[in-house]
Motif scaffolding. Structure first.
Motif: not given
Length: 307
Positions: A160-182
């Motif tokens: 989940v988090t890798i596609f959040h990072w890929l799609g947004t360019g942000r290496k942060d916590r998705k929805w403030g819930i998931f861990p940081k990607p990468g």
């Protein structure tokens, strides 16, 4: 005696360059010369990267088909050590990385030269590294070390988090819930400890035992569940590519189906398959499993083990 080192890399997010900067610092501190060569495709892959565009790289990355690169030069024709910084795409080396590995000018530079591969990835790298080994072997270079830095979070979470990072360019916590990607900041900084080990072997002009020393620091951890999934997935990915090659006019539609298949296979089917394996098969295959895991931790190239 000062050594000349070439550090080659491709990066979209900048993560791999951060890893390399930390990895090569011990060489610089010891007075050795480190030259960087950034791989730049003629047609850049964007970042952030639309998910549909990412999946459109599946056929070419799986089949290790190169793309054209921007002109590049190095200061020397030969180096004491070449560091290959790379990342997996679709269980294969990224297209820009496979492209320079198939460049005749670059192959001439690394011929008869010790090389070290270092990657930053989600968590699956063994299929891609086998393809790297084949490319390195074809270039006449000698793989002496491998380091794989990964996202240490659970497989489902990192998907989940890798596609959040890929799609947004942000290496942060998705929805403030998931861990940081990468790869974590701690592991990125910690790449220097691997560089320290490699530096000592470089100064001794001997590579015997290097990978074993790197393994003691956790350089190429192989987790059975991920190895099990990845070995099967690599063959399945190729079957999807074969379908695309058979029906190229339907490429986009097939890739949409593939995207949903991948999510279901990884998040739903793989836990069930792993449970079946645990209950009925794993206990009877311990010697084979041990042999496979030891092989993937190392730098030898034996395709029959991977098959």
């Amino acid at each position: 005696m000062d050594k000349n080192i070439l550090a080659v890399y491709y990066t979209q997010s900048g993560q791999l360059k951060q890893i390399l900067d930390n990895f090569v610092q011990p060489f610089i501190d010891a007075g050795h010369t480190v030259e960087f060569l950034e791989i730049k495709p003629t047609k850049p892959f964007p970042f952030p990267w639309p998910i549909a565009d990412f999946f459109d790289t599946v056929p070419e990355s799986v089949e290790v088909i190169p793309t054209s690169l921007q002109p590049w030069e190095t200061k020397r024709n030969q180096y004491d050590l070449v560091i290959l910084g790379w990342q997996p795409w679709n269980l294969s080396p990224s297209i820009p990385f496979n492209s320079i590995m198939q460049d005749e000018k670059f192959k001439a530079i690394i011929k008869d030269t010790p090389v070290i591969t270092i990657s930053g990835c989600r968590n699956m790298w063994i299929n891609a590294q086998e393809k790297n080994k084949k490319l390195i072997h074809a270039a006449g270079a000698r793989l002496v070390g491998n380091i794989a830095l990964v996202d240490r979070h659970l497989n489902h979470l990192s998907y989940v988090t890798i596609f959040h990072w890929l799609g947004t360019g942000r290496k942060d916590r998705k929805w403030g819930i998931f861990p940081k990607p990468g790869v974590s900041d701690e592991d990125i900084r910690g790449a220097s400890r691997f560089g320290e080990v490699v530096k000592d072997f470089l100064q001794k002009n001997s590579w015997d035992g290097l990978q074993e020393s790197l393994q003691q620091l956790g350089a190429a951890r192989v987790k059975y569940s991920l190895m099990f999934i990845e070995r099967k997935a690599g063959k399945i990915f190729q079957k999807w590519v074969n379908i695309i090659n058979k029906y190229p006019q339907k490429r986009k539609k097939i890739l949409v189906l593939y995207k949903y298949y991948l999510a279901i296979a990884l998040l739903v089917a793989s836990p069930i398959i792993l449970l079946v394996d645990l209950l009925f098969f794993r206990a009877f295959l311990q010697k084979r499993i041990k042999r496979q895991m030891e092989y993937y931790r190392g730098v030898a190239y034996h395709p029959e083990i991977h098959a």
